[in-house]
Enzyme design. Structure first.
Site, short mmCIF file in Angstrom:
data_model
loop_
_atom_site.label_atom_id
_atom_site.label_comp_id
_atom_site.label_asym_id
_atom_site.label_seq_id
_atom_site.Cartn_x
_atom_site.Cartn_y
_atom_site.Cartn_z
N GLN A 1 -0.98 9.91 -0.88
CA GLN A 1 -1.75 10.98 -1.52
C GLN A 1 -2.04 12.16 -0.58
OE1 GLN A 1 -5.72 10.06 -3.64
NE2 GLN A 1 -4.11 9.77 -5.15
N PHE A 2 -2.39 11.86 0.64
CA PHE A 2 -2.55 12.88 1.68
C PHE A 2 -1.95 12.27 2.96
CE2 PHE A 2 -5.79 14.27 -1.23
CZ PHE A 2 -5.93 15.63 -1.05
N ASP B 1 -3.02 12.32 5.72
CA ASP B 1 -4.13 11.73 6.48
C ASP B 1 -4.31 10.25 6.13
OD1 ASP B 1 -5.77 14.61 7.11
OD2 ASP B 1 -4.57 14.53 5.29
N GLU C 1 -2.19 1.75 1.04
CA GLU C 1 -0.97 2.42 1.52
C GLU C 1 0.01 1.44 2.14
OE1 GLU C 1 -4.00 3.61 1.83
OE2 GLU C 1 -3.89 5.44 0.65
N LEU D 1 -4.98 0.51 -4.54
CA LEU D 1 -5.31 1.45 -3.47
C LEU D 1 -5.03 0.84 -2.10
CD1 LEU D 1 -8.75 3.36 -3.25
CD2 LEU D 1 -6.87 3.43 -1.63
N ILE E 1 -1.84 8.12 5.58
CA ILE E 1 -0.61 7.39 5.83
C ILE E 1 -0.81 6.31 6.89
CG2 ILE E 1 0.38 8.78 7.72
CD1 ILE E 1 3.01 8.80 5.97
N PHE E 2 -1.90 6.41 7.65
CA PHE E 2 -2.05 5.53 8.81
C PHE E 2 -2.24 4.05 8.47
CE2 PHE E 2 -3.50 9.78 10.48
CZ PHE E 2 -2.28 10.08 11.06
N HIS F 1 -8.18 15.67 5.08
CA HIS F 1 -7.31 16.20 4.03
C HIS F 1 -6.54 17.40 4.59
CE1 HIS F 1 -10.38 13.93 1.81
NE2 HIS F 1 -9.50 13.79 0.85
#
Ligand SMILES: Cc1ncc(C[n+]2csc(CCOP(=O)(O)OP(=O)(O)O)c2C)c(N)n1
Ligand SMILES: Cc1ncc(C[n+]2csc(CCOP(=O)(O)OP(=O)(O)O)c2C)c(N)n1
Ligand SMILES: [Mg+2]
Ligand SMILES: [Mg+2]
Lengths: 401, 324, 401, 324
Positions: free
Chosen positions: D82-83, D85, D60, D58, D87-88, D129
């Site tokens: 996954q979302f 949101d 990104e 887990l 990506i940061f 989300h």
């Protein structure tokens, strides 16, 4: 795990000597430490709630024990009722803690002035601190009485009156924040403590690492509680971590790492107490790994049958934390079925009341959309609010009342 | 009044506020004994000690994460990100956490963190010591973005930031960190956020800029003057919330506008400023608004001087609005 | 460090029993492992280049030894010359490796088809692989013959013909990328290896952690070389890490962590060889901590006198890697002063030649500004290029010729 | 032809390309056995095995960092975030690394990573989300940004992305993931990047949108028709590089424009699109360009339906361009 042990074992060092020590030594010591950290598991109660031979029982009064039992039961009942509401289409989303409730009681040793930075799966911690079922359900419904004004999805509570910090969805962000709170406590010279929760999957994030690094170096009074419930949605713990355990990661940050049976509320409290004491005494942070299991889906959106055998959660039902505590209360002679029935009834009634009110309330007022972005809305938000107020109202397609 | 450069002005503001408010804490990489790689926190460690001037481990997400925690707890952290180019490891903490804390908690948890960071090109820094990522933060609801262009503003704006309760990204124009010198009052004063500065009045064209582009635009305005073109120069100072009134009033007067920034053009701050002006003053505009910006390429090294907007390009854009 | 040891020691566990083992055990084992990891330090040569009693000497031919000596000397000479150019205002920026050169030879066991993802302070690795002094100096000057077309600051090399990946300034980003390369090697079923370098300060980044986590779990063939040179600009290693060592962090990822005297090139090669072998044999990743010291400023922009005592680098001069290798070559009977003088002269002459050409060349053509952003420039870049070409040319204020 | 929804179309494209090109690798959280939380990678694990369909830890930044490494090495990784949101945490790897690799290496290291991520609101997802961060990536030189609005485009665009050599952010409109159904050719085909789709011709006003806002604009256009207003609807499909020609041609014809997106207004993509239109067609414009967007607030939960741009707000903006 066998594979991983092999990896370490397969590293053969053939050199010896005085200064040039065989690295095998430190390798072996590290391996041993890692293995021990995996095997060592603080447990007080067996699966039936009997105290294990030789175990020290933490000092907890009968009143407290009953309050703990009450809280665990409350979580289970709330979870059950809320998931049913979700299944009926009354609630958009929900996350249960079935089987993990004992780990929430890591907050038992905390004082009112201590701080908690939770993840999304510690309902029991909230209830223990005094967060009411009304607050809880109003948040789920995001209605006009939701303490956070309907701003977030269900299960993203916030209660500044309890020093419980607003829950975020991006996992792990709360961990360095907790260190910051604890650094603040140290700067201010208080004897307060910050505690933060996260799942074992979340230990893979960069946030976990930077938080542990900052905490180790600053010796901030923070307790990290890693709920290892075996799964991160569909990903098993073995795909998050090749180390022997999650507690073993503490070695890399110069702090103690402790594994505890997360389904044994007495052991959880014992370990948490020690860690909180250490923090309060200026001895720095601790990483606790509460070993437990997520017996249901990740959330109301999940279907675990796709990725794991049904037998797995069944096996873990044996170690159920409420069953074990119930057994212990019986042993201790302070349990009766009537008592449990009364507790259940009380919570059920309170839930029904709270639910009825919650679902009767509308969403917060439209103008609240533009509040709290800043202390005062700047001109562009005023402008946007005025624009929105001029529009015809849109039907809320999700409204449940 | 003393003469200070921007670094000294920032340093002075930090000294004043740390003296005045014991909850102010500075943290970041090399900010302690070393006083910051640009020396902006120089002397603070000696004056206020290692508890309030903290050399952190090398991790921007930790710096901002910890600063957020401190702010929640009631302190006033002033984290430094060594270069704006290195803010991205902390991007999640800034856009998903810092910017949203007050809102998502229904107002329970304000989060007054003032992030200081040097930004911009012109120092031969290449890709990673030159970027101007302001637009990304202006697009993030919940943040304020402030960029001073001179020592006086730097001090007054920073003090204002430290005394309000919203999170701020305070971006310092490192290209003119030392080059921009001026009289700065020694005492405590604030320059209000959200108020632009009309640096020079003019009647033919409005030129809007901020930070290190302000002197560039001033130079262009001077050259324009020589050609008989009267340029009104606006230093925006606060990028969000920006002083739309001053800008639009000016454009209504001049009928023309150019906006100047170093960041790449596409989806840059100039796009917002231009759109906002068009929306409010289309009927006053004699020509399209000129955008003088960096190019849509990673910030270069050897050809940096060709990349950076300069007075000539600005003047060209001004002329174009008159010739259109 | 004493403080940190205390932290761990101060955690007292008082419980005992069978299942409920005293956590003290695993604590102690972890502490022991951590301490061992700190104390254990692979060393082959003493400070004068004599082989330590009992040490195994890695198999390296005389020719190779001389080539190693040549490379270390080259780094030192290049560093010296380039920093002088910088001081004379001929070069915008430079970073030296004084005292750390031996750690660069971690790449010794690599094959041509292996990959290296460096940080900015491993000049020796580049030269070893065949990166020429012309490439090197052209990059520093960012001129028309710079292999990367003047796109980056000095010391940010890239050489795809060597599988040496483009250096980035944001520290740590290369570490997960190296794991990705190694995962690719595994997916393709090759026996190639990826090696990545970074400083001890960089181990605090989230990137380090996610890379180690991915590597541990995927068992990718990657070797992590942490150059612990004691400082991250002005921040000492004790402010980055409360653990006993940087190698100790490997425990948390289920991989071996090895400490080596980073000023002893034989030990470096020995340890790197083992790690590369393991990776090549499918046994997974290794973390190497090369213990060394940054004897000069962080870069040409730094002034270390502000934050550390001058005596510190002086003490480390005793352990100088070139001095030690020179001693060893003498012992082995393959050293002569004349040889060293010839090597120096050769490098100096090559540098002079390369420098003369490099500074005579202009910057890359202006139109190159818009190349390589994408495979083909889209319309907006065409437009911007045409616009720029129409402008009067700007004087390059930094041009050195 | 078969009827597919967007998820199925994405899945179909991945199947085709993984079959065709053994260097394509899918990685991300829950993308393996589970097939992704939205099921977009469903069946890939069984078809191509755990080596090429990788459930990652887990993190990104690790997902994108590893994907970059794979791409450098010659593979064609298709990471899923996954979302959008989430990506940061990978922002630094995307904007400082992925976007700049080819450039900073002087062309030595192309980095063809196609990041797939569901974005946008309307699913009761609240702050985290629902976000639409496209503008941040459009502002990042070196990336391409693609957003399909229907199954046919989703498949054709994704296949095109997987066969060119630049990094792409492929954003999938999760609100209409299942709701948008349509005929999709079963065979292999590509829809070229950078080419917009004129969904409906019209003469009075041009409405530009992408992703989940396309059906909203179509609905508005239908309502407008009923009022006698003829709206030309353009689905941009590629946000960078965008099809300026088609857009400007249309605006020259209609003399009016509105742009619609879910993201907050300030410094949103609409600002760029509007500015670009003004710059090229100011003399054709009868009214300011309308921006129908999300508000400058964190994405809300309970009042999401008031936040999202809808047909009525779009129609209002269209009317306004006619009444101005
Ligand atoms: C940064 C980020 N990435 C992805 C997600 C999506 N997501 C939500 S919960 C979750 C799994 C978390 O697992 P774990 O940390 O073990 O906690 P648990 O759910 O088991 O309590 C994921 C991947 C997220 N919320 N945040
Ligand atoms: C993400 C990021 N933050 C900050 C910096 C500024 N910076 C450059 S080098 C450095 C110190 C690195 O120290 P270390 O990793 O020990 O490597 P060393 O320089 O000692 O070789 C810092 C803070 C950077 N380059 N990248
Ligand atoms: Mg879990
Ligand atoms: Mg270092």
């Amino acid at each position: 795990m066998v594979q991983i042990l092999d990896t370490i074992g397969a590293c053969k060092y053939t050199h010896g000597g005085r200064l040039h020590r065989a690295l095998g030594d430190s390798e072996m010591a590290a391996k041993k430490a890692a293995k021990k950290a995996k095997d060592d598991l603080r447990v007080v109660l067996d699966n039936d709630g009997k105290v294990l031979k030789g175990a020290t029982v933490p000092e907890i009064s009968d009143d407290e024990l009953l309050k703990i039992f009450d809280t665990l039961l409350m979580v289970r009942i709330v979870d059950d009722r809320m998931m049913r509401l979700q299944r009926q289409g009354q609630l958009g989303f929900y996350m249960k803690s079935l089987g993990e409730e004992a780990s929430h009681l890591s907050v038992f040793p905390l004082r009112k002035s201590d701080w908690v930075l939770p993840s999304y799966r510690e309902q029991g911690a909230w209830f223990w601190a005094g967060y009411t079922i009304d607050d809880f359900i109003n948040q789920l419904f995001g209605n006009a009485e939701d303490p956070i004004k309907g701003r977030q999805m269900p299960v993203h509570h916030s209660a500044n009156w309890l020093n419980y910090v607003s829950i975020s969805s991006p996992v792990g962000t709360q961990i360095p924040q907790a260190v910051g709170v604890a650094m603040g406590m140290k700067i201010k010279g208080t004897d307060e403590v910050a505690m933060t929760f996260f799942g074992e999957g979340t230990s893979s994030t960069g946030e976990f690492h930077v938080a542990m690094t900052f905490a180790g170096v600053s010796k901030a009074p923070v307790v990290f509680v890693c709920r290892n419930n075996g799964w991160a949605i569909s990903v098993p713990q073995a795909k998050q971590n090749a180390a022997e355990s999650f507690a073993a990661k503490a070695v890399g940050y110069g702090m103690p790492g402790v594994r505890v049976d997360g389904n044994d509320v007495l052991a959880v409290i014992q370990v948490a107490r020690e860690a909180v004491e250490r923090a309060r005494n200026g001895e720095g942070p601790t990483l606790i790994e509460a070993v437990t299991y997520r017996r249901e889906g990740h959330s109301s959106s999940d279907d675990p049958s796709v990725y794991r055998a049904a037998s797995e959660p069944e096996e873990w039902a044996e170690k159920d934390p409420i069953k074990r505590l119930r057994g212990y209360l019986k042993e201790r002679g302070i349990y009766s079925e009537q008592l449990e029935a009364e507790i259940s009834e009380r919570h059920n009634a309170a839930i029904t009341r709270a639910y009825e009110r919650a679902q009767s309330l509308g969403a917060p007022d439209i103008s609240t959309l533009f509040e709290d972005v800043y202390e005062e809305p700047p001109w562009h938000l005023e402008e946007q609010r005025n624009y929105l107020m001029e529009q015809e109202r849109t039907r809320n397609p999700h409204h449940h009342n | 009044m003393t003469t200070m450069n921007i670094i000294q002005a920032v340093n002075n503001a930090l000294h004043i506020e740390m003296e005045r408010d014991s909850s102010v804490v500075v943290l970041g990489e090399d900010v302690g004994k070393f006083g910051g790689v640009f020396r902006a926190t120089s002397g603070l460690y000696d004056a206020f000690g290692g508890d309030r001037v903290i050399d952190t481990p090398l991790a921007e997400s930790g710096i901002i994460g910890a600063a957020i925690g401190m702010a929640l707890y009631g302190l006033r952290p002033v984290p430094e990100i060594q270069f704006a180019d290195f803010i991205f490891p902390a991007f999640d903490q800034i856009v998903n956490e810092l910017a949203k804390f007050r809102y998502r908690s229904g107002g329970q948890y304000p989060c007054p963190v003032v992030i200081r960071t040097p930004y911009g090109g012109g120092i031969r820094g290449g890709h990673y010591h030159s970027q101007s990522p302001e637009a990304l933060f202006v697009h993030t609801a919940g943040l304020k973005v402030v960029i001073p262009s001179n020592p006086r503003d730097a001090k007054g704006l920073l003090l204002a930031c430290l005394r309000q309760k919203d999170p701020v990204l305070f971006m310092e124009p490192k290209r003119i960190y030392r080059a921009s010198k001026g009289e700065v009052p020694e005492e405590d004063y604030e320059i209000p956020l959200g108020v632009a500065n009309v640096v020079k009045e003019g009647s033919d064209c409005t030129a809007v800029a901020y930070g290190a582009m302000v002197p560039v635009v001033e130079e262009a305005a001077k050259k324009a003057d020589a050609e008989g073109i009267s340029v009104e120069v606006i230093d925006l100072r606060t990028l969000l919330p920006f002083d739309i009134e001053t800008v639009v009033e000016s454009v209504k007067k001049t009928g023309r506008a150019v906006v100047v920034h170093e960041a790449p053009k596409t989806c840059g701050y100039g796009a917002e400023l231009a759109s906002s002006i068009y929306e409010r003053a289309l009927e006053y505009l004699e020509a399209p608004i000129g955008r003088v910006t960096g190019f849509d390429i990673p910030f270069p090294f050897s050809l940096e001087h060709e990349y950076m907007p300069n007075a000539d390009r600005t003047l060209g854009a001004i002329r174009k609005t008159l010739e259109w």
